[in-house]
Design a protein around this motif. Structure first.
Motif, PDB file in Angstrom:
ATOM      1  N   ASN A 114       1.049  -1.202  -0.259  1.00  0.00           N
ATOM      2  CA  ASN A 114       0.048   0.582   0.360  1.00  0.00           C
ATOM      3  C   ASN A 114       0.631   1.302  -0.205  1.00  0.00           C
ATOM      4  OD1 ASN A 114       0.063  -1.283   2.798  1.00  0.00           O
ATOM      5  ND2 ASN A 114       0.085   0.275   2.693  1.00  0.00           N
ATOM      6  N   PRO A 115       0.494   2.287  -0.525  1.00  0.00           N
ATOM      7  CA  PRO A 115       0.879   3.550  -0.286  1.00  0.00           C
ATOM      8  C   PRO A 115       2.179   4.025   0.730  1.00  0.00           C
ATOM      9  CG  PRO A 115      -0.857   3.736  -1.450  1.00  0.00           C
ATOM     10  CD  PRO A 115      -1.047   2.889  -1.131  1.00  0.00           C
ATOM     11  N   ILE A 116       2.964   5.071   1.484  1.00  0.00           N
ATOM     12  CA  ILE A 116       3.382   5.166   2.197  1.00  0.00           C
ATOM     13  C   ILE A 116       3.588   6.461   2.149  1.00  0.00           C
ATOM     14  CG2 ILE A 116       5.867   6.426   2.600  1.00  0.00           C
ATOM     15  CD1 ILE A 116       7.404   3.735   1.551  1.00  0.00           C
ATOM     16  N   ILE A 117       2.960   7.401   3.010  1.00  0.00           N
ATOM     17  CA  ILE A 117       2.652   8.507   3.605  1.00  0.00           C
ATOM     18  C   ILE A 117       4.163   9.054   3.343  1.00  0.00           C
ATOM     19  CG2 ILE A 117       1.984  10.393   5.464  1.00  0.00           C
ATOM     20  CD1 ILE A 117      -0.264   9.849   3.882  1.00  0.00           C
ATOM     21  N   SER A 118       4.173  10.469   2.751  1.00  0.00           N
ATOM     22  CA  SER A 118       5.352  11.127   2.469  1.00  0.00           C
ATOM     23  C   SER A 118       5.868  12.399   2.832  1.00  0.00           C
ATOM     24  CB  SER A 118       6.050  10.187   1.574  1.00  0.00           C
ATOM     25  OG  SER A 118       7.806  11.059   1.402  1.00  0.00           O
ATOM     26  N   SER A 119       6.399  12.864   3.320  1.00  0.00           N
ATOM     27  CA  SER A 119       7.236  14.357   2.957  1.00  0.00           C
ATOM     28  C   SER A 119       8.495  14.502   3.293  1.00  0.00           C
ATOM     29  CB  SER A 119       6.479  14.883   5.106  1.00  0.00           C
ATOM     30  OG  SER A 119       6.912  16.132   4.791  1.00  0.00           O
ATOM     31  N   SER A 120       8.678  15.481   2.128  1.00  0.00           N
ATOM     32  CA  SER A 120      10.370  16.131   2.546  1.00  0.00           C
ATOM     33  C   SER A 120      11.162  16.598   3.337  1.00  0.00           C
ATOM     34  CB  SER A 120      10.065  17.209   1.271  1.00  0.00           C
ATOM     35  OG  SER A 120       9.730  17.273   0.226  1.00  0.00           O
ATOM     36  N   ILE A 121      12.308  15.969   3.069  1.00  0.00           N
ATOM     37  CA  ILE A 121      13.059  16.180   4.189  1.00  0.00           C
ATOM     38  C   ILE A 121      13.835  17.522   4.134  1.00  0.00           C
ATOM     39  CG2 ILE A 121      15.322  16.215   5.601  1.00  0.00           C
ATOM     40  CD1 ILE A 121      13.460  13.579   6.200  1.00  0.00           C
ATOM     41  N   ARG A 122      13.910  18.710   5.097  1.00  0.00           N
ATOM     42  CA  ARG A 122      13.586  19.451   4.971  1.00  0.00           C
ATOM     43  C   ARG A 122      14.499  20.582   5.531  1.00  0.00           C
ATOM     44  NH1 ARG A 122       9.795  23.351   1.264  1.00  0.00           N
ATOM     45  NH2 ARG A 122      11.014  24.806   2.587  1.00  0.00           N
ATOM     46  N   ASP A 123      15.630  21.792   5.032  1.00  0.00           N
ATOM     47  CA  ASP A 123      17.197  21.684   6.243  1.00  0.00           C
ATOM     48  C   ASP A 123      16.460  23.222   6.466  1.00  0.00           C
ATOM     49  OD1 ASP A 123      19.069  22.876   6.744  1.00  0.00           O
ATOM     50  OD2 ASP A 123      19.626  20.572   5.873  1.00  0.00           O
ATOM     51  N   GLU A 124      16.763  23.613   7.479  1.00  0.00           N
ATOM     52  CA  GLU A 124      16.295  25.153   8.536  1.00  0.00           C
ATOM     53  C   GLU A 124      17.361  26.208   7.344  1.00  0.00           C
ATOM     54  OE1 GLU A 124      16.895  22.200  10.694  1.00  0.00           O
ATOM     55  OE2 GLU A 124      14.216  22.117  10.266  1.00  0.00           O
ATOM     56  N   ASP A 125      18.504  25.434   7.459  1.00  0.00           N
ATOM     57  CA  ASP A 125      19.232  25.963   6.672  1.00  0.00           C
ATOM     58  C   ASP A 125      18.645  26.937   5.611  1.00  0.00           C
ATOM     59  OD1 ASP A 125      22.116  27.472   4.463  1.00  0.00           O
ATOM     60  OD2 ASP A 125      22.499  25.830   5.760  1.00  0.00           O
ATOM     61  N   ASP A 126      18.705  28.199   4.451  1.00  0.00           N
ATOM     62  CA  ASP A 126      18.466  29.075   3.904  1.00  0.00           C
ATOM     63  C   ASP A 126      18.728  28.823   2.923  1.00  0.00           C
ATOM     64  OD1 ASP A 126      16.486  30.604   5.576  1.00  0.00           O
ATOM     65  OD2 ASP A 126      17.172  32.549   6.118  1.00  0.00           O
ATOM     66  N   VAL A 127      20.452  28.958   2.518  1.00  0.00           N
ATOM     67  CA  VAL A 127      20.799  28.421   1.192  1.00  0.00           C
ATOM     68  C   VAL A 127      20.582  26.635   1.167  1.00  0.00           C
ATOM     69  CG1 VAL A 127      23.297  28.739   0.432  1.00  0.00           C
ATOM     70  CG2 VAL A 127      23.011  29.725   2.236  1.00  0.00           C
ATOM     71  N   ILE A 128      20.532  25.805   1.772  1.00  0.00           N
ATOM     72  CA  ILE A 128      20.825  24.500   1.620  1.00  0.00           C
ATOM     73  C   ILE A 128      19.278  24.505   2.116  1.00  0.00           C
ATOM     74  CG2 ILE A 128      21.869  22.293   1.613  1.00  0.00           C
ATOM     75  CD1 ILE A 128      24.094  23.667   3.065  1.00  0.00           C
ATOM     76  N   GLU A 129      18.515  24.287   1.188  1.00  0.00           N
ATOM     77  CA  GLU A 129      16.720  23.930   1.559  1.00  0.00           C
ATOM     78  C   GLU A 129      16.770  22.532   1.376  1.00  0.00           C
ATOM     79  OE1 GLU A 129      12.345  24.741   0.074  1.00  0.00           O
ATOM     80  OE2 GLU A 129      14.245  25.158  -0.948  1.00  0.00           O
TER      81      GLU A 129
END
Length: 205
Positions: free
Chosen positions: A138-153
Motif C-alpha cells: 500500500n502507499p507510503i505517506i511521505s513528506s520532504s526532508i527540509r533543512d532550516e538552512d536558508d541556503v541549503i533547503e
C-alpha cells in the motif's frame, strides 16, 4: 539512533527492502530516496506512525498535506475519486516522474484523512521507492526532508541526513546523493491544471 542502510538503485537488495518493510509495518519511520529530494515516510495504515510524522513536521495530522507515494497508477481508485480521461492522460504521461498531483479524494481514505477533500499523489521514478511500496502492499505517506538552512533547503547527503534525523526515525536508506529540488506540484481538481509549485518537473504537462 536510526540504522543507515545502503541500497543501490541499479540492483536493490530484496532482503534489505523486506527488512525495512517489516519496520514500516511495525510503525517505524523511514527516510528514503526519491527522484527528487529524500522523503520521510511511514505506512499509510499505521495511525501512530502518521502521528509521529505530523509531530516531527509540527502540523496537526488531520490538516497535514502529506503525499501518498504509490508504486504506479493501479491503486489510485482506492484513494482518489473517479477521474476523467483528460486527467488520467496527464497522470499517465508524467508518472513515474518528479511530480505531485493533487486529486479529489474519495470516501475510502484512511480514517485520519476522512475530512480531506483532496490527496497529493506521487509516483517517483526511483526503483527503491517503488519497490518499498510494492513490498509494503500500500502507499507510503511521505513528506520532504527540509533543512532550516536558508541556503541549503534540502540536504542531499544521506550520511548527513542520518546525523541530523537519526534520533527521530528508525531507518535512513542510503540510496546515494539525492536531488536538492523538490517535486513540481499541480492541482488537477479543476478543469484546468493549476501549477502550485515549480520544482524539478517541467511546468509543461
Amino acid at each position: 539512533m536510526a540504522e543507515l542502510i545502503r541500497i543501490y538503485e541499479e540492483n536493490p537488495s530484496e532482503k534489505e527492502l523486506k527488512r525495512i518493510v517489516k519496520i514500516l509495518k511495525k510503525g517505524g519511520l523511514v527516510i528514503y530516496p526519491t527522484d527528487t529530494v529524500y522523503g520521510l515516510g511511514c505506512d499509510i495504515n499505521n495511525t501512530k506512525a502518521l502521528e509521529k510524522i505530523a509531530r516531527i513536521k509540527g502540523v496537526k495530522l488531520e490538516k497535514a498535506n502529506f503525499s501518498f507515494v504509490c508504486q504506479d497508477l493501479s491503486n489510485l481508485s482506492e484513494y482518489v475519486a473517479q477521474l476523467d480521461s483528460t486527467t488520467f492522460k496527464i497522470l499517465k504521461r508524467n508518472l513515474p516522474g518528479p511530480y505531485t498531483f493533487i486529486l479529489p479524494g474519495n470516501n475510502k481514505l484512511p480514517s485520519v484523512f476522512k475530512k480531506k477533500k483532496t490527496v497529493g499523489i506521487r509516483v517517483p521514478n526511483n526503483k527503491i521507492a517503488q519497490l518499498l511500496v510494492q513490498h509494503l502492499g500500500n502507499p507510503i505517506i511521505s513528506s520532504s526532508i527540509r533543512d532550516e538552512d536558508d541556503v541549503i533547503e534540502y540536504t542531499t547527503d544521506p550520511e548527513l541526513i542520518a546525523e541530523k534525523w537519526g534520533k527521530l526515525v528508525d531507518v535512513v536508506i542510503d540510496g546515494g546523493f539525492g536531488d536538492n529540488v523538490a517535486s513540481t506540484v499541480f492541482d488537477l481538481t479543476e478543469p484546468e491544471p493549476k501549477l502550485i509549485r515549480q520544482g524539478k518537473g517541467s511546468a509543461d504537462i
